[in-house]
Motif scaffolding. Structure first.
Motif, PDB file in Angstrom:
ATOM      1  N   THR A   6       0.826  -1.199   0.000  1.00  0.00           N
ATOM      2  CA  THR A   6       0.000   0.000   0.000  1.00  0.00           C
ATOM      3  C   THR A   6       0.864   1.254   0.000  1.00  0.00           C
ATOM      4  O   THR A   6       0.618   2.185  -0.760  1.00  0.00           O
ATOM      5  N   ILE A   7       1.875   1.290   0.838  1.00  0.00           N
ATOM      6  CA  ILE A   7       2.770   2.444   0.913  1.00  0.00           C
ATOM      7  C   ILE A   7       3.518   2.617  -0.405  1.00  0.00           C
ATOM      8  O   ILE A   7       3.626   3.723  -0.927  1.00  0.00           O
ATOM      9  N   ASN A  12       4.028   5.392  -5.566  1.00  0.00           N
ATOM     10  CA  ASN A  12       4.275   5.030  -6.954  1.00  0.00           C
ATOM     11  C   ASN A  12       5.754   4.674  -7.144  1.00  0.00           C
ATOM     12  O   ASN A  12       6.433   5.175  -8.042  1.00  0.00           O
ATOM     13  N   LEU A  13       6.219   3.815  -6.252  1.00  0.00           N
ATOM     14  CA  LEU A  13       7.632   3.414  -6.233  1.00  0.00           C
ATOM     15  C   LEU A  13       7.721   1.935  -6.569  1.00  0.00           C
ATOM     16  O   LEU A  13       7.235   1.089  -5.831  1.00  0.00           O
ATOM     17  N   HIS A  14       8.321   1.627  -7.716  1.00  0.00           N
ATOM     18  CA  HIS A  14       8.405   0.254  -8.192  1.00  0.00           C
ATOM     19  C   HIS A  14       9.851  -0.079  -8.539  1.00  0.00           C
ATOM     20  O   HIS A  14      10.539   0.717  -9.182  1.00  0.00           O
ATOM     21  N   GLU A  15      10.271  -1.235  -8.133  1.00  0.00           N
ATOM     22  CA  GLU A  15      11.658  -1.648  -8.332  1.00  0.00           C
ATOM     23  C   GLU A  15      12.074  -1.629  -9.805  1.00  0.00           C
ATOM     24  O   GLU A  15      13.188  -1.229 -10.138  1.00  0.00           O
ATOM     25  N   ARG A  70       6.906  12.851  -2.918  1.00  0.00           N
ATOM     26  CA  ARG A  70       7.031  11.593  -2.162  1.00  0.00           C
ATOM     27  C   ARG A  70       7.435  11.864  -0.712  1.00  0.00           C
ATOM     28  O   ARG A  70       6.966  11.187   0.202  1.00  0.00           O
ATOM     29  N   ALA A  71       8.305  12.830  -0.490  1.00  0.00           N
ATOM     30  CA  ALA A  71       8.695  13.187   0.878  1.00  0.00           C
ATOM     31  C   ALA A  71       7.467  13.611   1.675  1.00  0.00           C
ATOM     32  O   ALA A  71       7.292  13.228   2.840  1.00  0.00           O
TER      33      ALA A  71
END
Length: 85
Positions: A6-7, A12-15, A70-71
């Protein structure tokens, strides 16, 4: 969906997207953030410094590369101390 997923979705952070980020220094901050969020160091039920350290590290990483949206999401993340151990 787990809290971790969820976080990551909120951020919107994907490896897979991280590997293409340039320059290397910026990519390293994103990788570090991803690792902190996937580790036990980032607990959604935290209330002590040791429990929120992961989120502080992620906030620092985003601030260092001026990723303010994002911060801000990390800064305003709600943590529920009632369910902490």
């Amino acid at each position: 969906m787990s809290t971790e997923e969820t976080i990551l979705e909120k951020l919107n952070l994907h490896e897979l997207d991280i590997k293409d980020i340039r320059p290397h220094r910026k990519r390293a901050y994103y990788r570090s953030s991803l690792q902190w969020l996937q580790s036990d160091a980032a607990k959604p039920t935290a209330y002590k410094y040791e429990d929120v350290k992961g989120y502080l590290e992620v906030f620092f990483n985003f601030a260092a590369i001026h990723d303010w949206p994002r911060a801000k999401k990390i800064f305003y993340l709600r943590i529920d101390p009632r369910t902490s151990h």
